[in-house]
Design a protein around this motif. Structure first.
Motif, PDB file in Angstrom:
ATOM      1  N   THR A   1     -27.699   0.904 -45.201  1.00 37.85           N
ATOM      2  CA  THR A   1     -28.690   0.136 -44.447  1.00 37.85           C
ATOM      3  C   THR A   1     -28.140  -0.432 -43.144  1.00 37.85           C
ATOM      4  N   PHE A   2     -26.953  -1.029 -43.189  1.00 38.50           N
ATOM      5  CA  PHE A   2     -26.354  -1.630 -41.996  1.00 38.50           C
ATOM      6  C   PHE A   2     -25.014  -0.987 -41.662  1.00 38.50           C
ATOM      7  N   MET A   3     -24.785   0.220 -42.108  1.00 37.99           N
ATOM      8  CA  MET A   3     -23.524   0.920 -41.858  1.00 37.99           C
ATOM      9  C   MET A   3     -23.298   1.074 -40.357  1.00 37.99           C
ATOM     10  N   ASP A   4     -22.071   0.816 -39.941  1.00 38.28           N
ATOM     11  CA  ASP A   4     -21.654   0.960 -38.537  1.00 38.28           C
ATOM     12  C   ASP A   4     -22.323  -0.041 -37.593  1.00 38.28           C
ATOM     13  N   CYS A   5     -22.741  -1.182 -38.106  1.00 34.24           N
ATOM     14  CA  CYS A   5     -23.225  -2.270 -37.242  1.00 34.24           C
ATOM     15  C   CYS A   5     -21.975  -3.029 -36.804  1.00 34.24           C
ATOM     16  N   SER A   6     -21.283  -2.476 -35.866  1.00 34.66           N
ATOM     17  CA  SER A   6     -19.924  -2.903 -35.509  1.00 34.66           C
ATOM     18  C   SER A   6     -19.837  -4.228 -34.767  1.00 34.66           C
ATOM     19  N   SER A   7     -20.955  -4.823 -34.373  1.00 37.60           N
ATOM     20  CA  SER A   7     -20.919  -6.116 -33.684  1.00 37.60           C
ATOM     21  C   SER A   7     -21.327  -7.287 -34.570  1.00 37.60           C
ATOM     22  N   LEU A   8     -21.757  -6.998 -35.789  1.00 32.60           N
ATOM     23  CA  LEU A   8     -22.166  -8.045 -36.728  1.00 32.60           C
ATOM     24  C   LEU A   8     -20.931  -8.821 -37.183  1.00 32.60           C
ATOM     25  N   THR A   9     -20.937 -10.157 -37.019  1.00 31.94           N
ATOM     26  CA  THR A   9     -19.748 -10.959 -37.321  1.00 31.94           C
ATOM     27  C   THR A   9     -19.882 -11.814 -38.572  1.00 31.94           C
ATOM     28  N   THR A  10     -21.087 -12.269 -38.883  1.00 32.87           N
ATOM     29  CA  THR A  10     -21.314 -13.162 -40.016  1.00 32.87           C
ATOM     30  C   THR A  10     -22.518 -12.674 -40.789  1.00 32.87           C
ATOM     31  N   LEU A  11     -22.414 -12.715 -42.111  1.00 30.36           N
ATOM     32  CA  LEU A  11     -23.510 -12.251 -42.951  1.00 30.36           C
ATOM     33  C   LEU A  11     -23.702 -13.213 -44.119  1.00 30.36           C
ATOM     34  N   THR A  12     -24.937 -13.699 -44.280  1.00 28.40           N
ATOM     35  CA  THR A  12     -25.296 -14.533 -45.423  1.00 28.40           C
ATOM     36  C   THR A  12     -26.404 -13.836 -46.174  1.00 28.40           C
ATOM     37  N   LEU A  13     -26.112 -13.476 -47.421  1.00 31.60           N
ATOM     38  CA  LEU A  13     -27.109 -12.810 -48.249  1.00 31.60           C
ATOM     39  C   LEU A  13     -27.870 -13.858 -49.051  1.00 31.60           C
ATOM     40  N   PRO A  14     -29.205 -13.743 -49.120  1.00 25.85           N
ATOM     41  CA  PRO A  14     -29.989 -14.728 -49.859  1.00 25.85           C
ATOM     42  C   PRO A  14     -29.745 -14.620 -51.366  1.00 25.85           C
ATOM     43  N   ALA A  15     -30.046 -15.684 -52.092  1.00 23.22           N
ATOM     44  CA  ALA A  15     -29.830 -15.754 -53.541  1.00 23.22           C
ATOM     45  C   ALA A  15     -30.606 -14.686 -54.300  1.00 23.22           C
ATOM     46  N   SER A  16     -31.650 -14.164 -53.720  1.00 26.78           N
ATOM     47  CA  SER A  16     -32.496 -13.166 -54.383  1.00 26.78           C
ATOM     48  C   SER A  16     -31.876 -11.777 -54.445  1.00 26.78           C
ATOM     49  N   VAL A  17     -30.846 -11.508 -53.665  1.00 28.69           N
ATOM     50  CA  VAL A  17     -30.255 -10.165 -53.621  1.00 28.69           C
ATOM     51  C   VAL A  17     -29.579  -9.850 -54.946  1.00 28.69           C
ATOM     52  N   ALA A  18     -30.012  -8.738 -55.559  1.00 26.47           N
ATOM     53  CA  ALA A  18     -29.444  -8.296 -56.833  1.00 26.47           C
ATOM     54  C   ALA A  18     -28.619  -7.020 -56.671  1.00 26.47           C
ATOM     55  N   THR A  19     -28.972  -6.187 -55.682  1.00 20.69           N
ATOM     56  CA  THR A  19     -28.316  -4.890 -55.526  1.00 20.69           C
ATOM     57  C   THR A  19     -27.928  -4.648 -54.073  1.00 20.69           C
ATOM     58  N   ILE A  20     -26.670  -4.259 -53.896  1.00 21.19           N
ATOM     59  CA  ILE A  20     -26.171  -3.834 -52.588  1.00 21.19           C
ATOM     60  C   ILE A  20     -25.723  -2.389 -52.795  1.00 21.19           C
ATOM     61  N   ASP A  21     -26.444  -1.480 -52.200  1.00 17.77           N
ATOM     62  CA  ASP A  21     -26.246  -0.051 -52.453  1.00 17.77           C
ATOM     63  C   ASP A  21     -25.026   0.507 -51.715  1.00 17.77           C
ATOM     64  N   ILE A  22     -24.685   1.731 -52.033  1.00 19.83           N
ATOM     65  CA  ILE A  22     -23.521   2.413 -51.485  1.00 19.83           C
ATOM     66  C   ILE A  22     -23.534   2.383 -49.943  1.00 19.83           C
ATOM     67  N   ASN A  23     -22.402   2.074 -49.366  1.00 23.69           N
ATOM     68  CA  ASN A  23     -22.202   2.053 -47.909  1.00 23.69           C
ATOM     69  C   ASN A  23     -23.085   1.058 -47.156  1.00 23.69           C
ATOM     70  N   ALA A  24     -23.703   0.114 -47.839  1.00 18.30           N
ATOM     71  CA  ALA A  24     -24.685  -0.777 -47.201  1.00 18.30           C
ATOM     72  C   ALA A  24     -24.152  -1.443 -45.929  1.00 18.30           C
ATOM     73  N   PHE A  25     -22.912  -1.916 -45.964  1.00 21.74           N
ATOM     74  CA  PHE A  25     -22.309  -2.581 -44.803  1.00 21.74           C
ATOM     75  C   PHE A  25     -20.998  -1.898 -44.400  1.00 21.74           C
ATOM     76  N   ASN A  26     -20.824  -0.675 -44.798  1.00 20.80           N
ATOM     77  CA  ASN A  26     -19.604   0.066 -44.495  1.00 20.80           C
ATOM     78  C   ASN A  26     -19.360   0.117 -42.992  1.00 20.80           C
ATOM     79  N   ASN A  27     -18.126  -0.113 -42.624  1.00 24.29           N
ATOM     80  CA  ASN A  27     -17.678  -0.035 -41.234  1.00 24.29           C
ATOM     81  C   ASN A  27     -18.351  -1.048 -40.306  1.00 24.29           C
ATOM     82  N   CYS A  28     -18.653  -2.210 -40.835  1.00 22.91           N
ATOM     83  CA  CYS A  28     -19.077  -3.323 -39.985  1.00 22.91           C
ATOM     84  C   CYS A  28     -17.778  -4.000 -39.549  1.00 22.91           C
TER      85      CYS A  28
END
Length: 131
Positions: free
Chosen positions: A42-69
């Protein structure tokens, strides 16, 4: 991509595969409290993203979701995440601060010199649940 900030709708439950992959200028991301699943790459290769806060509702983070951020330094993760698939946070070469948030305990902040990868994130989450 020229997309620099993203606020997703409050009713969104799932973000599909590759939805924002390669958005290399994305620096700000606001995820809704309703979000349950972050899809494949979903957010793979978003190379400028510096901070990430996932909400309490998140149950699943799929393969490569934030890979190479590669600029991601800080991740706040809810303790209730049930699944973090392979390579979800791999190649996040700057990820050195991880905070795990629970409704039942104080937030647990972990810092380290070596970046957190997917395996280290999973281990920290399991340790926080066991504490």
């Amino acid at each position: 991509s020229s997309l620099t900030a993203l606020t997703l709708p409050a009713s969104l439950a799932t973000i599909g595969a590759c939805a924002f992959g390669n958005c290399s200028s994305l620096t700000a991301l606001t995820l809704p409290a309703s979000l349950a699943m972050i899809g494949n790459s979903t957010f793979m290769d978003c190379s400028s993203l510096t901070t990430l806060t996932l909400p309490a509702s998140v149950a699943t983070i799929d393969i490569n979701a934030f890979n190479n951020c590669s600029s991601l330094t800080t991740l706040t993760l809810p303790a209730g995440v049930a699944t973090i698939d392979d390579a979800a946070f791999d190649d996040c070469s700057s990820l050195t601060t991880l905070t795990i948030v629970s409704d039942h305990a104080e937030p647990r902040m972990l810092t380290r010199e070596q970046p957190f990868d997917t395996v280290a994130v999973r281990q920290a989450l399991e340790q926080a649940r066991a504490a």
